[in-house]
Design an enzyme around this catalytic site. Structure first.
Site, PDB file in Angstrom:
ATOM      1  N   GLU A  81       1.068 -24.939  -1.053  1.00  0.00           N
ATOM      2  CA  GLU A  81       1.525 -24.233  -2.257  1.00  0.00           C
ATOM      3  C   GLU A  81       0.413 -23.352  -2.819  1.00  0.00           C
ATOM      4  O   GLU A  81       0.642 -22.200  -3.203  1.00  0.00           O
ATOM      5  CB  GLU A  81       1.959 -25.237  -3.342  1.00  0.00           C
ATOM      6  CG  GLU A  81       2.998 -26.238  -2.898  1.00  0.00           C
ATOM      7  CD  GLU A  81       2.395 -27.535  -2.357  1.00  0.00           C
ATOM      8  OE1 GLU A  81       1.521 -27.483  -1.468  1.00  0.00           O
ATOM      9  OE2 GLU A  81       2.808 -28.601  -2.812  1.00  0.00           O
ATOM     10  N   CYS A 105       1.695 -31.638  -5.567  1.00  0.00           N
ATOM     11  CA  CYS A 105       0.803 -32.573  -6.260  1.00  0.00           C
ATOM     12  C   CYS A 105       0.448 -32.016  -7.643  1.00  0.00           C
ATOM     13  O   CYS A 105       0.818 -30.896  -7.992  1.00  0.00           O
ATOM     14  CB  CYS A 105      -0.457 -32.798  -5.427  1.00  0.00           C
ATOM     15  SG  CYS A 105      -1.598 -31.392  -5.474  1.00  0.00           S
TER      16      CYS A 105
HETATM   17  N1  LIG Z   1       2.433 -31.068  -1.754  1.00  0.00           N
HETATM   18  C1  LIG Z   1       1.495 -31.158  -0.803  1.00  0.00           C
HETATM   19  N2  LIG Z   1       1.126 -30.035  -0.140  1.00  0.00           N
HETATM   20  C2  LIG Z   1       0.187 -30.103   0.848  1.00  0.00           C
HETATM   21  O1  LIG Z   1      -0.126 -29.089   1.468  1.00  0.00           O
HETATM   22  N3  LIG Z   1      -0.407 -31.321   1.145  1.00  0.00           N
HETATM   23  C3  LIG Z   1      -1.347 -31.411   2.277  1.00  0.00           C
HETATM   24  C4  LIG Z   1      -2.717 -31.948   2.033  1.00  0.00           C
HETATM   25  C5  LIG Z   1      -3.044 -32.639   3.333  1.00  0.00           C
HETATM   26  O2  LIG Z   1      -3.484 -31.682   4.318  1.00  0.00           O
HETATM   27  C6  LIG Z   1      -1.704 -33.199   3.763  1.00  0.00           C
HETATM   28  C7  LIG Z   1      -1.423 -34.608   3.253  1.00  0.00           C
HETATM   29  O3  LIG Z   1      -1.994 -35.495   4.146  1.00  0.00           O
HETATM   30  P1  LIG Z   1      -1.679 -37.062   4.139  1.00  0.00           P
HETATM   31  O4  LIG Z   1      -2.312 -37.628   2.886  1.00  0.00           O
HETATM   32  O5  LIG Z   1      -0.179 -37.222   4.099  1.00  0.00           O
HETATM   33  O6  LIG Z   1      -2.317 -37.572   5.382  1.00  0.00           O
HETATM   34  O7  LIG Z   1      -0.752 -32.312   3.200  1.00  0.00           O
HETATM   35  C8  LIG Z   1      -0.058 -32.444   0.490  1.00  0.00           C
HETATM   36  C9  LIG Z   1       0.877 -32.421  -0.481  1.00  0.00           C
HETATM   37  C10 LIG Z   1       1.258 -33.668  -1.188  1.00  0.00           C
HETATM   38  O8  LIG Z   1       1.310 -33.551  -2.557  1.00  0.00           O
HETATM   39 ZN   LIG Z   2      -1.118 -29.823  -3.900  1.00  0.00          ZN
END
Ligand SMILES: Nc1nc(=O)n([C@H]2C[C@H](O)[C@@H](COP(=O)(O)O)O2)cc1CO
Ligand SMILES: [Zn+2]
Length: 161
Positions: A81, A105
């Site tokens: 995002e 997040c």
């Molecule tokens: N909304 C999100 N967008 C994201 O791009 N991420 C990314 C960050 C990490 O590279 C990966 C999560 O890794 P894991 O904790 O499931 O091994 O996804 C994570 C979230 C979660 O909130």
């Molecule tokens: Zn995020």
């Protein structure tokens, strides 16, 4: 003879934009979770895309992809995002929507709110019980950013590359 009436089985706007987000996620090198995002204007034009990965110049082969240990991916990976927001160089995102394959997040929620994005359409919500997502939803609600879950249609799209 060629058909003279319009096709009725074109993909919907939601399928199109979530499809682009899903395709973007395929670019991610994260071995555990691949996330894709697609930012769309209020009149359905794609403005930007992103996926989770390390910043420019930070090699996927040199930086760590492990989740645990003193040095791990969380120090380095940029979320899809935020990448989609930062990839946009066209000016304002005021009033735009973001399609994302995983609920944002708290850190991305701050960036989404401050950039003027007004709606989030998400697919997976696998971290809904974590404090980062609880905090994210709290801020999004206070800021008046709409959230809705993408309704899967069950359509299978095959792309031959
Ligand atoms: N909304 C999100 N967008 C994201 O791009 N991420 C990314 C960050 C990490 O590279 C990966 C999560 O890794 P894991 O904790 O499931 O091994 O996804 C994570 C979230 C979660 O909130
Ligand atoms: Zn995020």
């Amino acid at each position: 003879m060629s058909q003279t009436t319009k096709r009725l089985d074109a993909i919907s706007w939601d399928e199109y934009f979530m499809g682009v987000a899903m395709l973007s996620a395929l670019r991610s090198k994260d071995p555990n979770t691949q996330v894709g995002a697609c930012i769309v204007s209020s009149d359905n034009k794609i403005l930007s895309m992103g996926y989770n990965g390390f910043p420019l110049g930070c090699s996927d082969d040199e930086y760590p992809w492990n989740r645990e240990g003193e040095d791990n991916k969380y120090f380095y990976s940029t979320h899809s995002e935020l990448n989609a927001i930062l990839n946009y160089r066209g000016g304002s995102l005021e009033g735009a929507k973001i399609y994302v394959t995983l609920f944002p997040c708290n850190e991305c929620a701050k960036a989404i709110i401050q950039s003027g994005i007004k709606e989030i359409i998400y697919d997976d919500d696998k971290y809904k019980h974590t404090q980062t997502v609880i905090a994210s939803k709290r801020m999004l609600k206070s800021a008046g950013v709409k959230t809705r879950r993408y309704r899967r249609t069950g359509r299978n799209v095959e792309v031959h590359m």
